[in-house]
Structures are given as structure tokens and as C-alpha cells.
Motif scaffolding. Sequence first.
Motif, mmCIF file in Angstrom:
data_model
loop_
_atom_site.group_PDB
_atom_site.id
_atom_site.type_symbol
_atom_site.label_atom_id
_atom_site.label_comp_id
_atom_site.label_asym_id
_atom_site.label_seq_id
_atom_site.Cartn_x
_atom_site.Cartn_y
_atom_site.Cartn_z
ATOM 1 N N HIS A 1 6.680 -42.938 -41.463
ATOM 2 C CA HIS A 1 6.001 -41.658 -41.664
ATOM 3 C C HIS A 1 6.196 -40.505 -40.896
ATOM 4 O O HIS A 1 6.123 -39.277 -41.212
ATOM 5 N N PHE A 2 6.693 -40.744 -39.793
ATOM 6 C CA PHE A 2 7.044 -39.551 -38.790
ATOM 7 C C PHE A 2 8.306 -38.987 -39.112
ATOM 8 O O PHE A 2 8.508 -37.982 -38.873
ATOM 9 N N ILE A 3 8.841 -39.544 -39.979
ATOM 10 C CA ILE A 3 10.149 -39.211 -40.535
ATOM 11 C C ILE A 3 9.787 -38.505 -42.199
ATOM 12 O O ILE A 3 10.198 -37.352 -42.310
ATOM 13 N N LEU A 4 9.251 -39.208 -42.828
ATOM 14 C CA LEU A 4 9.118 -39.043 -44.286
ATOM 15 C C LEU A 4 8.009 -37.552 -44.399
ATOM 16 O O LEU A 4 8.162 -36.843 -45.118
ATOM 17 N N SER A 5 7.148 -37.612 -43.352
ATOM 18 C CA SER A 5 6.215 -36.461 -43.425
ATOM 19 C C SER A 5 6.592 -35.177 -43.460
ATOM 20 O O SER A 5 5.871 -34.278 -43.713
ATOM 21 N N ARG B 1 2.154 -31.956 -38.747
ATOM 22 C CA ARG B 1 2.283 -33.258 -39.621
ATOM 23 C C ARG B 1 2.439 -34.707 -38.563
ATOM 24 O O ARG B 1 1.902 -35.730 -38.692
ATOM 25 N N ASN B 2 3.066 -34.529 -37.489
ATOM 26 C CA ASN B 2 3.293 -35.478 -36.593
ATOM 27 C C ASN B 2 1.846 -35.744 -35.916
ATOM 28 O O ASN B 2 1.637 -37.082 -35.693
ATOM 29 N N VAL B 3 1.178 -34.685 -35.588
ATOM 30 C CA VAL B 3 -0.042 -35.061 -35.004
ATOM 31 C C VAL B 3 -1.193 -35.826 -35.864
ATOM 32 O O VAL B 3 -1.908 -36.661 -35.692
ATOM 33 N N THR C 1 -3.653 -40.928 -37.763
ATOM 34 C CA THR C 1 -4.159 -41.992 -38.721
ATOM 35 C C THR C 1 -3.648 -43.457 -38.141
ATOM 36 O O THR C 1 -4.317 -44.313 -38.581
ATOM 37 N N MET C 2 -2.541 -43.245 -37.410
ATOM 38 C CA MET C 2 -1.882 -44.736 -36.741
ATOM 39 C C MET C 2 -3.073 -45.042 -35.525
ATOM 40 O O MET C 2 -3.483 -46.191 -35.721
ATOM 41 N N PHE C 3 -3.421 -44.057 -34.787
ATOM 42 C CA PHE C 3 -4.427 -44.507 -33.792
ATOM 43 C C PHE C 3 -5.846 -45.009 -34.422
ATOM 44 O O PHE C 3 -6.213 -46.106 -34.087
ATOM 45 N N VAL C 4 -6.323 -44.427 -35.356
ATOM 46 C CA VAL C 4 -7.613 -44.921 -36.051
ATOM 47 C C VAL C 4 -7.450 -46.373 -36.864
ATOM 48 O O VAL C 4 -8.235 -47.305 -36.626
ATOM 49 N N GLY C 5 -6.069 -46.395 -37.296
ATOM 50 C CA GLY C 5 -5.867 -47.556 -37.695
ATOM 51 C C GLY C 5 -5.799 -48.891 -37.037
ATOM 52 O O GLY C 5 -6.176 -50.009 -37.132
#
Length: 457
Positions: free
Chosen positions: A179-183, A366-368, A373-377
Motif C-alpha cells: 500500500h505504500f506503493i498503490l496508495s 498518503r504514506n503517513v 493504519t499499519m501501526f494500529v494494526g
Amino acid sequence: MGTQSTDDMKSFDLKSPTEDTSIVDTRTKEQKAIDDWLPITSSRKAKWWYAAFHNVTAMVGAGVLSLPYAMSNLGWGPGVTILILSWVITLYTLWQMVEMHEMIPGKRFDRYHELGQEAFGEKLGLYIVVPQQLICEVGVNVVYMVTGGTSLKKFHETVCEGCVKIKTTYFIMIFASVHFILSHLPNFNSISGISLAAAVMSLTYSTIAWTASIHKGMQQNVEYGYKAKTPAQTTYNFLTALGDVAFAYAGHNVVLEIQATIPSTPEKPSKGPMWKGVVVAYIVVALCYFPVALIGYYMFGNQVADNVLISLEKPKWLIAAANMFVVIHVIGSYQIYAMPVFDMLETLLVKKLKFKPSRLLRFVTRNVYVAFTMFVGITFPFFGALLGFFGGFAFAPTTYFLPCIMWLAICKPKKFSLSWCTNWICIFLGLCLMILSPIGGLQNIIKQAKEYKFYKD
């Protein structure tokens, strides 16, 4: 202060004109440039089939694999009733939103909060809709981070049983890296290929789940009664399952944003192709949900696992493939739910905070968000239960009864008419869902939080 607050709210709002050529475009050159840059309004070239697979991707989540387990906690009668009622009610409220998209001549309500502002007022509309929409969309993105990571882990463990065990945290990071790419794809139309792949995958792994269940056959000594040992636990399980089934139909949070990508003229308004796409999407949803829920429960009874793929066990290659299909699907679903959030953030930055629209601004924003969401997950992998609690206050309104309230406010149907009665029935059922479903989620949070240790898995 009141005037300033209202002005701030209006600066967040961005109502876009319709493509009706008879209406004079009063936007300045700068405003038009911003509209052309923002994700939701930058492209209006979508076809009806775009709407179909965007809606399938948004609605059919990996939670479909837990529907047999939900049925085991509901029982045949309540389970089938809730499945059918949810399908009918949410199709009706989705039709309302499609109709209201261009109900006011000369306007397109391209975002959920814009419709809320029309129904409740400029300021109150934002306060009612935006928090609920953000809870749903950000919450779903966090859940999909966890789902994507755990499905990757299951795939790895299935195809490589003798390999060293890898923590779920690392698999979530691998999933996030995609998602760091697709976003950075700019808008809905640019992710249409990803969304199509995700929609196909959702139908594929759902079909695998119910056909493999039939192939395995009905288990010996299968039972369909409630398996909880106490009435209290039976009640908690029932309420949790009620929320699981109801929240399976949660695509309304992005439907106006999807419709905004379809071109519209007075002769051919966008509601025509959009409704065609919604009907196709709901047929696909029915083909995914009903066979998996009913056949999975029929074959395994109350011993079915919370993910029906676990109950299947063999053949391993098929289970591994299904888990990879889940990963591909939630990649697309993440992007569908993230796009309106990107639009809100970027609108806020360029309209209120006066940042210049640029690739750098979009790259950082978008990266932030993906990192958040990654951190919370990673921190709360039991976030699904957390969402079952808080989401009850957001999913039920935005999907089941907020469209009905907006319909009553904007269309003003005659009191005690069929439309008026239908909307009030939906509002009553939605309120019951909003009140009852968080109870089961709260019990699950308490139970899982007691055993959980941060960053150990």
C-alpha cells in the motif's frame, strides 16, 4: 467564534458542479484546478461496470468466511432472517443514496458529508457524518491490515509447514508495503484494475469455501444448538454474531464517492449506470454470502471454526490458494476505503490550510496514513473486536438508517405513506442494531485484552 467555525466548516466542504452543460460553472480557475486534483472529482469517466466491481470490493470482505461461525451463534431461524433482512434493507438504503446523489438540480453530492450537509445543515451535517464515516473507513483499513497480514501468515504456514515461524507483525508490514506503493494512484478510476481483481478474488474464495464444504460432506454427529455453556455467554455470542452479519453489508460509506466518478448529463444522469452496477454487485454479494453462510453451517454445525477455511483443513493447496485470494481481495478493499479518506485529508490541506496541491503533499499525506493504519494494526491485532464495539455506533447509522433520515429530511414523503413507514421501520431496526451489537464487541475486547501482550506475536 461561531462565524469563524462555520467558515472553517465551509472551507472543508467542496461541492462539485454536475456535468449539466446548461449550468454555468462559477468556479474560479484555482477552484477548478483543485477539483481536478482531488481524488473524488478528478475523473468522471467511469462506466457502470466500474461501479459494480467497486461496490463488490467495498462490500464483500474477508468476514464472509466467518459467516458460518456467526450462523452457529445465531441459529437457523434468526440467522437466515438477519441475513435476508440485512440484504434487503441495505439494498434499499443504497438505492436511496444513488437517487439522492443528484436530487437537487444543479448539484452532485460527490461525498457522503455533502449529502449530510444538505439534509442537516452546513455545520451539523459535517459533525454527524464525518466522524462516523472516518470510524468506518479508517477502522476497516486497520482491520484489513490485520486480515492481510494474518492471511499471508496462514498461506506461509500452509505451504511451508517446516519453516521457521514468523511473527504476524512482519506479515502485516509486508502487506503494508504494497500500500505504500498503490496508495499513490490518484483516484478511483486509476485503481479500477485492482478493484476488478479484488472483486473476482472475493467471488473465488467464497466459491472455494462453500464448494469445498460440500466436497468434505456433513460431519458426523453434527449439532446445530448453541454451544455456549451459560445463557450469558450465549447472549454475548448472539449479539457479536448479529454485528458480524449486519456489518458484512458496509459499502455505503463509499457509494457516493464511487458514483461521483460516473459522467452525468440531464439526458443521462449518473443514477442509471450506478444503479445497474449496484444491482449486479448485490447479486454477486448474495452469491458470496448466502452459500458460504448456509452451507458452511449445515455441514459443520456449531463446531465450525471462526474461519471456515480452518474447518476444511484439506486439500492444503486449495486452502493456501484461498488465503492468497483473500490477500489480493483485501489489497483492493483497502484502496477503495482509503480513497475517500485521502480525499478528506487532501481537501482539508488545500482548502482550509491552503497547501499547494502537489505530488509531494500527496506522497507525504498518503504514506503517513498507511503507516498509521499499519501501526494500529500491529499494536492492536484484536482490532476487529474493537471495531465491533465502536463500529456499532458508526456502521449501523451510515448503512442502515442515516440514508433513511436524509431521505425523510430532503424528500419529505407524506406521513404514513409507504415510503414514510418503510424508512421509519429501517430507522428502528438500525437503532436496535446500533444499541445491541456493541455489547458483544465489548465482551470480546475485555476477554482478548486480558490475554494480549503488545508486540509479542
